[in-house]
Scaffold this motif. Structure first.
Motif, PDB file in Angstrom:
ATOM      1  N   GLN A   1       0.625  -1.500  -0.089  1.00 20.35           N
ATOM      2  CA  GLN A   1      -0.234  -0.009   0.273  1.00 20.35           C
ATOM      3  C   GLN A   1       0.773   1.307   0.061  1.00 20.35           C
ATOM      4  OE1 GLN A   1      -2.065  -1.383   3.563  1.00 20.35           O
ATOM      5  NE2 GLN A   1      -4.037  -1.476   2.511  1.00 20.35           N
ATOM      6  N   LEU A   2       2.153   0.970   1.103  1.00 31.09           N
ATOM      7  CA  LEU A   2       3.099   2.188   0.885  1.00 31.09           C
ATOM      8  C   LEU A   2       3.635   2.397  -0.597  1.00 31.09           C
ATOM      9  CD1 LEU A   2       4.289   2.075   4.099  1.00 31.09           C
ATOM     10  CD2 LEU A   2       3.075   3.539   3.699  1.00 31.09           C
ATOM     11  N   ALA A   3       3.644   1.433  -0.721  1.00 37.38           N
ATOM     12  CA  ALA A   3       4.330   1.623  -2.142  1.00 37.38           C
ATOM     13  C   ALA A   3       3.787   1.981  -3.569  1.00 37.38           C
ATOM     14  CB  ALA A   3       5.204   0.269  -2.763  1.00 37.38           C
ATOM     15  N   ILE A   4       2.692   1.860  -3.464  1.00 34.84           N
ATOM     16  CA  ILE A   4       1.360   2.424  -4.419  1.00 34.84           C
ATOM     17  C   ILE A   4       0.752   3.775  -4.135  1.00 34.84           C
ATOM     18  CG2 ILE A   4      -1.254   1.968  -4.904  1.00 34.84           C
ATOM     19  CD1 ILE A   4      -0.979  -1.011  -4.880  1.00 34.84           C
ATOM     20  N   LEU A   5       0.664   4.212  -3.114  1.00 36.20           N
ATOM     21  CA  LEU A   5       0.578   5.738  -2.173  1.00 36.20           C
ATOM     22  C   LEU A   5       1.747   6.483  -3.201  1.00 36.20           C
ATOM     23  CD1 LEU A   5      -0.503   5.392   1.344  1.00 36.20           C
ATOM     24  CD2 LEU A   5      -2.193   6.002  -1.179  1.00 36.20           C
TER      25      LEU A   5
ATOM     26  N   VAL B   1       2.404  16.187 -10.261  1.00 38.61           N
ATOM     27  CA  VAL B   1       3.545  17.064 -11.608  1.00 38.61           C
ATOM     28  C   VAL B   1       3.907  18.121 -10.368  1.00 38.61           C
ATOM     29  CG1 VAL B   1       3.751  19.265 -13.257  1.00 38.61           C
ATOM     30  CG2 VAL B   1       2.423  17.385 -13.435  1.00 38.61           C
ATOM     31  N   ASP B   2       2.823  18.646  -9.413  1.00 42.43           N
ATOM     32  CA  ASP B   2       3.573  19.348  -8.323  1.00 42.43           C
ATOM     33  C   ASP B   2       3.107  18.994  -6.938  1.00 42.43           C
ATOM     34  OD1 ASP B   2       0.690  18.925  -7.669  1.00 42.43           O
ATOM     35  OD2 ASP B   2      -0.158  21.238  -7.624  1.00 42.43           O
ATOM     36  N   ASN B   3       3.324  17.633  -6.675  1.00 43.17           N
ATOM     37  CA  ASN B   3       3.497  16.647  -5.704  1.00 43.17           C
ATOM     38  C   ASN B   3       2.429  17.042  -4.163  1.00 43.17           C
ATOM     39  OD1 ASN B   3       4.414  14.902  -3.720  1.00 43.17           O
ATOM     40  ND2 ASN B   3       5.952  15.799  -3.137  1.00 43.17           N
ATOM     41  N   LYS B   4       1.010  18.027  -4.612  1.00 44.24           N
ATOM     42  CA  LYS B   4       0.463  18.376  -3.582  1.00 44.24           C
ATOM     43  C   LYS B   4      -0.981  18.383  -3.569  1.00 44.24           C
ATOM     44  CE  LYS B   4       3.688  21.536  -2.201  1.00 44.24           C
ATOM     45  NZ  LYS B   4       3.855  22.408  -1.016  1.00 44.24           N
TER      46      LYS B   4
ATOM     47  N   GLY C   1      -8.524  12.162   3.636  1.00 50.01           N
ATOM     48  CA  GLY C   1      -6.848  13.277   2.700  1.00 50.01           C
ATOM     49  C   GLY C   1      -6.488  13.795   3.983  1.00 50.01           C
ATOM     50  N   LEU C   2      -5.004  13.337   3.355  1.00 49.77           N
ATOM     51  CA  LEU C   2      -3.788  13.230   4.413  1.00 49.77           C
ATOM     52  C   LEU C   2      -2.801  14.237   3.412  1.00 49.77           C
ATOM     53  CD1 LEU C   2      -3.391  11.127   6.292  1.00 49.77           C
ATOM     54  CD2 LEU C   2      -4.575  12.759   7.281  1.00 49.77           C
ATOM     55  N   PRO C   3      -2.266  15.265   4.206  1.00 49.58           N
ATOM     56  CA  PRO C   3      -0.864  15.911   3.141  1.00 49.58           C
ATOM     57  C   PRO C   3      -0.224  15.003   3.054  1.00 49.58           C
ATOM     58  CG  PRO C   3      -1.180  17.249   4.831  1.00 49.58           C
ATOM     59  CD  PRO C   3      -2.537  15.299   4.899  1.00 49.58           C
ATOM     60  N   LEU C   4       0.291  13.951   2.326  1.00 49.43           N
ATOM     61  CA  LEU C   4       1.440  12.913   2.685  1.00 49.43           C
ATOM     62  C   LEU C   4       2.199  13.364   1.352  1.00 49.43           C
ATOM     63  CD1 LEU C   4      -0.157   9.945   4.032  1.00 49.43           C
ATOM     64  CD2 LEU C   4       1.092  11.060   5.110  1.00 49.43           C
ATOM     65  N   THR C   5       3.424  13.848   1.649  1.00 53.49           N
ATOM     66  CA  THR C   5       4.500  13.869   1.109  1.00 53.49           C
ATOM     67  C   THR C   5       5.258  13.015   0.150  1.00 53.49           C
ATOM     68  OG1 THR C   5       7.076  14.784   1.777  1.00 53.49           O
ATOM     69  CG2 THR C   5       4.566  16.610   2.110  1.00 53.49           C
ATOM     70  N   GLN C   6       6.150  13.433  -0.892  1.00 56.48           N
ATOM     71  CA  GLN C   6       7.037  11.848  -1.660  1.00 56.48           C
ATOM     72  C   GLN C   6       7.928  11.897  -0.291  1.00 56.48           C
ATOM     73  OE1 GLN C   6       8.721  12.636  -5.169  1.00 56.48           O
ATOM     74  NE2 GLN C   6      10.412  11.271  -4.763  1.00 56.48           N
ATOM     75  N   ASP C   7       8.470  12.677   0.001  1.00 54.49           N
ATOM     76  CA  ASP C   7       9.270  12.279   0.848  1.00 54.49           C
ATOM     77  C   ASP C   7       8.961  11.971   2.295  1.00 54.49           C
ATOM     78  OD1 ASP C   7      12.100  13.461   0.035  1.00 54.49           O
ATOM     79  OD2 ASP C   7      11.324  15.906   0.449  1.00 54.49           O
TER      80      ASP C   7
ATOM     81  N   LEU D   1       7.910   4.350   3.843  1.00 54.99           N
ATOM     82  CA  LEU D   1       8.311   2.896   3.391  1.00 54.99           C
ATOM     83  C   LEU D   1       9.563   1.891   3.843  1.00 54.99           C
ATOM     84  CD1 LEU D   1       7.388   0.631   1.482  1.00 54.99           C
ATOM     85  CD2 LEU D   1       8.016   2.014  -0.925  1.00 54.99           C
ATOM     86  N   ASP D   2      10.722   3.135   3.990  1.00 58.51           N
ATOM     87  CA  ASP D   2      11.648   3.052   5.056  1.00 58.51           C
ATOM     88  C   ASP D   2      11.714   2.571   5.625  1.00 58.51           C
ATOM     89  OD1 ASP D   2      14.607   2.457   4.063  1.00 58.51           O
ATOM     90  OD2 ASP D   2      14.767   4.251   5.897  1.00 58.51           O
ATOM     91  N   ALA D   3      11.401   2.612   6.893  1.00 61.16           N
ATOM     92  CA  ALA D   3      10.715   2.262   8.231  1.00 61.16           C
ATOM     93  C   ALA D   3      10.468   1.175   8.206  1.00 61.16           C
ATOM     94  CB  ALA D   3      10.615   3.307   8.579  1.00 61.16           C
TER      95      ALA D   3
END
Length: 117
Positions: free
Chosen positions: A25-29, A37-40, A54-60, A66-68
């Motif tokens: 699920q994290l990989a799909i998100l 385009v704007d990551n927003k 709806g949460l403001p989850l950024t790429q970082d 996912l890393d954790a």
């Protein structure tokens, strides 16, 4: 999984979201956010009692989640807590906590910049 909302003062509002997500699920998100385009965009994720938020989850942020997850070596859904602290002035503070991680991930976001998908 549940959502808790409380008002700290007239100027500060905090909402806590409990998420249970798998690495898939994290990989799909993460792939979804990378496609913006704007990551927003607000990312809609399952929360308490079958609801969706709806949460403001950024790429970082998603990369950290996912890393954790991968470092913890889990094979089942993992519990994350996302705290969104909104103020009347300035950007919101978002903190993501994962019990198996040694630290939380925190960042600021102007919620007005995040559109619905």
């Amino acid at each position: 999984m549940k959502t808790i909302h409380f008002v700290v003062s007239e100027e500060i509002s905090m909402t806590e979201y409990k998420l249970n997500l798998t690495d898939f699920q994290l990989a799909i998100l993460l792939d979804t956010v990378k496609g913006f385009v704007d990551n927003k965009k607000l990312i809609h994720v399952p929360v308490g009692g079958g609801g969706v938020a709806g949460l403001p989850l950024t790429q970082d942020a998603l990369e950290w989640m996912l890393d954790a997850y991968e470092k913890a070596g889990l094979e089942e859904p993992a519990a994350y807590t996302v705290m969104v602290e909104e103020t009347q002035q300035g950007p919101a503070s978002i903190t993501i906590d994962f019990a198996q991680a040694s630290n939380a991930y925190a960042y600021k976001a102007n919620l007005a910049e995040f559109d619905e998908q």
